[in-house]
Design a protein around this motif. Sequence first.
Motif, PDB file in Angstrom:
ATOM      1  N   GLY A 147       0.800  -1.228   0.000  1.00 48.76           N
ATOM      2  CA  GLY A 147       0.000   0.000   0.000  1.00 48.76           C
ATOM      3  C   GLY A 147       0.827   1.270   0.000  1.00 48.76           C
ATOM      4  O   GLY A 147       0.302   2.342   0.320  1.00 48.76           O
ATOM      5  N   TYR A 148       2.110   1.167  -0.320  1.00 42.83           N
ATOM      6  CA  TYR A 148       2.972   2.357  -0.265  1.00 42.83           C
ATOM      7  C   TYR A 148       3.502   2.714  -1.649  1.00 42.83           C
ATOM      8  O   TYR A 148       4.681   2.982  -1.823  1.00 42.83           O
ATOM      9  N   LYS A 175      -7.550   7.277   3.407  1.00 43.70           N
ATOM     10  CA  LYS A 175      -6.875   7.098   2.119  1.00 43.70           C
ATOM     11  C   LYS A 175      -7.616   6.087   1.225  1.00 43.70           C
ATOM     12  O   LYS A 175      -7.820   6.319   0.028  1.00 43.70           O
ATOM     13  N   ASP A 200      -3.209  -6.786   7.768  1.00 40.64           N
ATOM     14  CA  ASP A 200      -2.208  -7.135   8.778  1.00 40.64           C
ATOM     15  C   ASP A 200      -2.684  -8.332   9.612  1.00 40.64           C
ATOM     16  O   ASP A 200      -1.897  -9.193   9.987  1.00 40.64           O
TER      17      ASP A 200
END
Length: 254
Positions: A147-148, A175, A200
Amino acid sequence: MSSVLSGKDLIKIRIDVLGVSFDNITMAEATNKALKLMERRDAAYVVTPNPEIVMLCRDDESLLRAISGASMVLPDGIGIIKGAQILGTPLKEKIPGIEFAETLFGLMADKGMSVFLLGAKPGVAELAAQKLSERFTGLRIVGTNDGYFTDDGHVVEKINAVSPDLLLVCLGAPKQELWMQKNAPRLRVGLMAGLGGSMDVFAGVAERAPEAWRRLNLEWLYRLKEDPSRAKRMTNLPKFGFAVIGRKLSGNKS
Ligand code: UDP
């Protein structure tokens, strides 16, 4: 608030909690609706706002627009359920995003449907893919991405190349809600679901609150205990409570 008449009962299908309109449905209804939305393949999206997000929406019109554009708005957490109850318009049940995804995965696995996992730190989505495919035999994980990223276009191409039935978008709120709204027009997916920190948990790098804490509706407190840096975000929780009471005392006028 929208409603339909069913027999003698007036059933509210959407319930407003401080300006955010929630679906008044059960888990089974929500997952069935999700499967139907997937069949339509028009990149509709599901959001699961908690009190924190409802409060953010009051100051952020673009976030409120993104949430209003969702095809399903599910009440993730006891705060929303209590808020709706205090306002005199109770919701049927709490639908935690992570449990919604797990129930849906079960149904999708039976049909051999596909998922793309987007979000979390590098390596986490791959780990989640491994664990989920072991747990839900038949579920096809057809792609992953962390997700980065900085280039939406590249990620959209990667997703479109496999055209999944479901795209999990775990970028954290707000986001993920803004990302789904912005990219929906060019995505070839059945349905998207914005599910925050669920990736996660699926990967096993974070844990859900133990069952006893969940039963007492204290999952939020457990998360704070595990990650005290959440304290700042959580100041919105008491603000939400006061806003609900204020709305109630003013006769539910906005
Ligand atoms: N995250 C991400 N990209 C970002 C910011 C966050 O993929 O630019 C991920 C982060 O690694 C974590 C999740 O989004 O896996 C957010 O988790 P959090 O518990 O904060 O979300 P919540 O469930 O509270 O919305």
